[in-house]
Design a protein around this motif. Structure first.
Motif, PDB file in Angstrom:
ATOM      1  N   UNK A  75       5.207  -1.480  13.327  1.00  0.00           N
ATOM      2  CA  UNK A  75       6.166  -0.379  13.248  1.00  0.00           C
ATOM      3  C   UNK A  75       5.763   0.653  12.204  1.00  0.00           C
ATOM      4  N   UNK A  76       5.085   0.193  11.123  1.00  0.00           N
ATOM      5  CA  UNK A  76       4.636   1.141  10.099  1.00  0.00           C
ATOM      6  C   UNK A  76       3.578   2.108  10.641  1.00  0.00           C
ATOM      7  N   UNK A 114       6.550  -9.980   9.635  1.00  0.00           N
ATOM      8  CA  UNK A 114       5.412  -9.210   9.117  1.00  0.00           C
ATOM      9  C   UNK A 114       4.586  -8.541  10.212  1.00  0.00           C
ATOM     10  N   UNK A 115       4.307  -9.273  11.276  1.00  0.00           N
ATOM     11  CA  UNK A 115       3.524  -8.704  12.379  1.00  0.00           C
ATOM     12  C   UNK A 115       4.258  -7.522  13.003  1.00  0.00           C
ATOM     13  N   UNK A 116       5.566  -7.694  13.248  1.00  0.00           N
ATOM     14  CA  UNK A 116       6.362  -6.642  13.865  1.00  0.00           C
ATOM     15  C   UNK A 116       6.417  -5.393  12.990  1.00  0.00           C
ATOM     16  N   UNK A 136       7.928   5.947   9.477  1.00  0.00           N
ATOM     17  CA  UNK A 136       7.870   5.930   8.019  1.00  0.00           C
ATOM     18  C   UNK A 136       8.376   4.609   7.464  1.00  0.00           C
ATOM     19  N   UNK A 137       7.722   4.125   6.395  1.00  0.00           N
ATOM     20  CA  UNK A 137       8.085   2.827   5.826  1.00  0.00           C
ATOM     21  C   UNK A 137       9.494   2.822   5.265  1.00  0.00           C
ATOM     22  N   UNK A 138       9.973   3.947   4.757  1.00  0.00           N
ATOM     23  CA  UNK A 138      11.336   3.998   4.219  1.00  0.00           C
ATOM     24  C   UNK A 138      12.370   3.801   5.319  1.00  0.00           C
ATOM     25  N   UNK A 165       0.836  -1.201   0.000  1.00  0.00           N
ATOM     26  CA  UNK A 165       0.000   0.000   0.000  1.00  0.00           C
ATOM     27  C   UNK A 165       0.873   1.253   0.000  1.00  0.00           C
ATOM     28  N   UNK A 166       1.919   1.259   0.810  1.00  0.00           N
ATOM     29  CA  UNK A 166       2.799   2.421   0.898  1.00  0.00           C
ATOM     30  C   UNK A 166       3.545   2.640  -0.416  1.00  0.00           C
TER      31      UNK A 166
END
Length: 416
Positions: free
Chosen positions: A164-165, A158-160, A169-171, A41-42
């Motif tokens: 965190x997202x 994936x859960x972690x 920020x995803x970057x 999505x991001x």
């Protein structure tokens, strides 16, 4: 000595090598579909991509990484795992940084290619080659234990990172992935400070394959058994990946919520881990030749059940059965290459199988997505997918049965 005592002694005596294999497998998570997909999505929002365009980029980059694996995988026959794993970890860390810094479509394609090649491709390849090379009598157990690294990564990362997202920020998270990858390098160097088998493989420490000899890659490519195995190798990564890649669509087609379907995944993971450990022990007792003839059966049953599942309980049963096949996938194919073609050139030979499986992960989501766009949802496709698995299994079983006659009657077993 009891079987339990023998297994405990095996773990104790080989803790460093098994831990190195599991760590390499775990670190490959940053290039696996199940991890990259959580950023979909991001990424699509940042670059204005549609689902179709994002899928096309992913398929193209993964196909390119499969092609690169054909040429790069053989390096494992010339360099020690200790040195090569260090180089690949550095490359994977660079891929993570590239993903964090990407600011255009070309750069995005390069980043996905690097993640897939270094992570899913080379790191997975190294974990399997290391276990196949370092262990002979206990090859199955070693492969199953190292494969726990994949399962731990799949169950936790994936859960972690989804959590965190929500707070950063995803970057920046991809920068963190690079840091974690780099941190694995000194640990690997410590674990493999006295690597047991040199990359050149002394003759006394290598097990032979058919005809009591070591096959080279060109000989494998001319052998009919290899070509008979391709449908079997393609199937699980292609359609297993497709199921999880299109999980939102699948849940909607069944009338389930996405959250309820995701809640079934821990059951699947438990099934995978349990069968991975069990398959390793069974491999050491009866060999890969027998197991691989039944390798497709759980996938046939699972996708047939998924097609007709109308409740979450039915879906859970199907995923448990699919987990049986996925657990075997972690050990059986690698053991097969070593048993039938020998271990001296296992890196270049295994690279062929790895490239086919990586190619499968590229083809599956794209192929099923096109069919979905033409009005056939994934549950209805599952019947055809089950039929594909059945045909692939029959072809492979026939070829393996014929080839088994050429296996050595007695293999020099190096006590791992």
């Amino acid at each position: 000595m009891s079987r339990e005592t023998g297994f405990a002694r095996f773990l104790h005596d080989n803790a460093a090598f098994l831990s190195a294999g599991a760590l390499i497998a775990f670190t490959s998570s940053f290039g696996q579909t199940v991890f990259i997909a959580i950023f979909a999505v991001e990424v699509m929002g940042a670059f204005g991509l549609t689902d179709g365009t994002w899928g096309l980029i992913y398929t193209f980059a993964t196909c390119a990484s499969a092609l690169a694996m054909v040429f790069a995988g053989g390096i494992a026959d010339r360099l020690r795992i200790r040195r090569l794993a260090t180089l690949v970890c550095g490359g994977l860390a660079g891929a993570c940084l590239l993903m964090a810094a990407t600011n255009g479509l070309v750069m995005l394609v390069l980043a996905i290619f690097a993640l897939r090649f270094m992570g899913q491709g080379m790191m997975t390849h190294l974990a399997n080659v290391a276990m196949a090379r370092w262990f002979v009598a206990s090859r199955g157990k070693a492969l199953s234990i190292a494969s726990l690294g994949f399962a731990i990564g799949q169950a936790t990362l994936p859960i972690l990172f989804v959590y965190l997202m929500s707070v950063t920020d995803w970057r920046f998270l991809w920068v963190g992935c690079a840091g974690l990858t780099l941190l694995s390098i000194p640990v690997l160097l410590r674990l493999l400070r006295a690597e047991r088998t040199p990359a050149s493989l002394a003759s006394e420490s290598a097990s032979t394959g058919m005809g009591n000899r070591h096959w080279v890659r060109m000989e494998v490519l001319r052998h009919p058994l290899f070509w008979a195995m391709i449908p079997l190798l393609l199937g699980p990564p292609a359609f297993g990946t497709a199921l999880f890649f299109h999980q939102v669509h699948f849940a909607m087609a069944k009338g389930w919520t996405h959250a309820s379907f995701v809640a079934l995944l821990p059951i699947y993971t438990v099934s995978v881990v349990s069968v991975t450990l069990l398959s390793g022990a069974v491999l050491d007792r009866i060999g890969s030749g027998r197991l691989i003839q039944f390798y497709m059966v759980p996938f046939v049953v699972a996708f047939y059940l998924l097609a007709g599942a109308d409740t979450l309980w039915a879906g859970a049963v199907a995923l448990v059965i699919m987990g049986i096949g996925s657990g075997a996938q972690a050990t059986v194919p690698t053991a097969f290459w070593a048993e039938f073609y020998g271990t001296r050139h296992i890196g270049s030979i295994k690279a062929l199988g790895a490239s086919i499986m990586v190619l499968g992960t590229a083809i599956g989501p794209g192929l099923t997505g096109v069919v979905i766009d033409h009005g056939i949802d994934l549950p209805h496709q599952a019947i055809a997918i089950a039929a594909y698995f059945a045909c692939a299994g029959l072809i492979a079983a026939y070829a393996v049965q014929r080839a088994k006659a050429d296996l050595p009657s007695q293999i020099d077993v190096v006590r791992a």
